[in-house]
Design an enzyme around this catalytic site. Structure first.
Site, mmCIF file in Angstrom:
data_model
loop_
_atom_site.group_PDB
_atom_site.id
_atom_site.type_symbol
_atom_site.label_atom_id
_atom_site.label_comp_id
_atom_site.label_asym_id
_atom_site.label_seq_id
_atom_site.Cartn_x
_atom_site.Cartn_y
_atom_site.Cartn_z
ATOM 1 N N SER A 95 0.804 -1.220 0.000
ATOM 2 C CA SER A 95 0.000 0.000 0.000
ATOM 3 C C SER A 95 0.840 1.275 0.000
ATOM 4 O O SER A 95 1.517 1.566 -0.972
ATOM 5 C CB SER A 95 -0.969 -0.045 1.180
ATOM 6 O OG SER A 95 -1.825 1.055 1.167
ATOM 7 N N ASP A 242 -6.207 1.936 -3.508
ATOM 8 C CA ASP A 242 -7.512 1.735 -2.868
ATOM 9 C C ASP A 242 -7.942 3.053 -2.226
ATOM 10 O O ASP A 242 -9.101 3.262 -1.918
ATOM 11 C CB ASP A 242 -7.519 0.587 -1.848
ATOM 12 C CG ASP A 242 -6.462 0.710 -0.775
ATOM 13 O OD1 ASP A 242 -5.538 1.524 -0.926
ATOM 14 O OD2 ASP A 242 -6.563 -0.023 0.224
HETATM 15 MG MG MG Z 1 -3.736 1.245 0.118
#
Ligand code: MG
Length: 452
Positions: A95, A242
């Site tokens: 991430s 995301d």
């Molecule tokens: Mg992320």
């Protein structure tokens, strides 16, 4: 030792997170699935991605799972694909962490993040080291599917009022930070008729352009460029896309809590139903819910808790105050590109992003952290004290104490021996006062705990 943190298994690539660990985790997943089914495996742009993805593929095939290699994908892109075409998934990503890190995250058959109890079971299999290795003729089949990102962006376009957006010919500056979103966001914007200017849109795991965490400090060039080019907005993803953040037409970074509330407000204008957000979120969310006359559910921190609750109560919208927004009609997970398309849909009504940001109530925050040796005893004492004083408290995650004109959240860190204190109020001085009050409660409780 617990392998899984809040966001799967994370560590420095080829040190803690090496091919052996990855291979055995994939074998554990295959064993957990009873050596049956098809899984999709993908990675973000990190240099160690292909190495770890290959190990995961081998592990899964050796337990008889069929594997679809989906290549470099944003996390929400593989989640969408898994929901429609596979029984589970593995995404290799760290991430927003720095470039030396990588991570492994499992995805459920419905595309949502793997549940905690599932992770616990996989962990048990991993530590027992007894894998469901199949005989040679039963090893899984393998194929690649290169259309995953296209499938994902096409479906986002179908989920918004694309025609209205296209008519506006928005000018957008997109900073994908050389992460997985470089393969989706610029093309999604193009297909929505935008004039797109990109920054860091070459997939590159050395992250030469900026740190993958999209904070205002890491986006100074984007802020400037939005203003100079007269763009309608700027957007930036974290490493696995995301999450997303927005810059208004004046080059001003939109506070993540404002973004969340702004979106909640818009969603409720079109559909009535409950909202879901973590206990750490701003009071703005309950203001928006009250105004619309709908229920707001607070959950423990972590997007999976938000997503699960949303499924349970059939929520209209939910998300976290970090640019992680969940649109249940699209899918039950944080989706940065979907949030971007939705914002464009809102803007196509003629409003400017700065006006939208001003349309939600204003609040101020203050935060600090203090070291804690006896965290559990300290938290118990704080809870007792707050109840004795007659405060309304919520212990969903840490202790949230509600005051008449604000709140303070006291939460132990999951990784360090510290307690975090976070306060919010209508005025900055009040937020700081509440923060100090929370801090004093913790200090007093910690002293007593240490004396015992
Ligand atoms: Mg992320």
């Amino acid at each position: 030792m617990s392998l899984f943190g809040t966001n799967g298994v994370r560590g420095i690539a080829n040190e803690y997170l090496n091919p052996e660990l990855t291979l055995n985790l994939a074998r554990s997943l295959g064993t957990y699935m009873g050596s049956k089914g098809t899984i999709a495996i993908g990675c973000d742009t990190r240099i160690s991605g292909q190495m770890l993805k290959s190990a995961a593929i081998s592990g899964a095939l050796s337990t008889g799972l069929n594997v679809i290699d989906v290549g470099i994908v944003p996390t929400p892109s593989i989640q969408y694909y898994v929901r429609d075409y596979a029984d589970a998934g593995i995404i290799i990503t760290a991430s927003h962490n720095p470039r030396e890190y990588n991570g492994i995250k499992f995805i459920s058959g419905d595309g949502s993040e793997f549940p905690r109890d599932g992770e616990k079971n996989i962990e048990k299999i991993y530590y027992a080291g007894k894998y469901g290795i199949v005989s040679w003729e039963k090893t899984g089949s393998f194929r690649m599917d290169p259309i995953v990102n296209e499938y994902y962006t096409k479906n986002i376009i179908n989920s918004v009022d694309a025609e209205n957006i296209r008519n506006r010919r928005f000018k957008v500056v997109a900073d994908t930070g050389c992460g997985a979103g470089s393969l989706t966001l610029p093309f999604l914007l193009r297909d929505l008729g935008c004039q797109v200017l990109t920054l860091g849109a070459q997939p590159d795991g050395t992250f030469p352009w900026r740190n993958p965490e999209p904070t205002p400090e890491n986006l100074t060039e984007l802020l400037k460029l939005v203003k100079i080019t007269g763009a309608d907005m700027g957007v930036a993803h974290d490493g696995d896309a995301d999450r997303i953040v927005f810059i208004d037409e004046n080059g001003v970074f939109i506070n993540d809590e404002v973004l969340l509330a702004m979106m909640a407000k818009y969603m409720l204008e079109h559909e009535s139903g409950p909202l879901v957000t973590p206990i750490s979120s701003s009071q703005r969310m309950s203001d928006i819910a009250n105004e619309a006359g709908v229920e707001l559910y607070w959950t423990a921190v972590g997007s999976i808790n938000v997503a699960r609750k949303m499924m349970e109560i059939n929520a209209v919208f939910g998300g976290e105050g970090n640019g992680g927004l969940i649109f249940p009609k699209h899918q039950y997970c944080r989706d940065g590109a979907m949030a971007c398309a939705k914002i464009l849909e809102i803007l196509s009504s003629g409003k400017r992003l700065s006006e939208l940001a001003k349309s939600v109530p204003e609040y101020f925050n203050a935060k600090t952290k203090i070291p804690s040796k006896n965290t559990q005893a300290t938290m118990e004492r704080v809870k007792l004290k707050a109840s004795e004083l007659g405060f309304r408290i919520d212990t969903t995650d840490g202790i949230k104490i509600w005051y008449e004109d604000g709140w303070v959240l006291i939460r132990p860190s999951g990784t360090e021996p510290i307690v975090r204190i976070f306060a919010e109020a209508k005025k900055q001085v009040k937020a700081e006062e509440l923060m100090r009050e929370g801090m004093n409660m913790v200090i007093r409780a910690e002293k007593t705990s240490n004396l015992e």
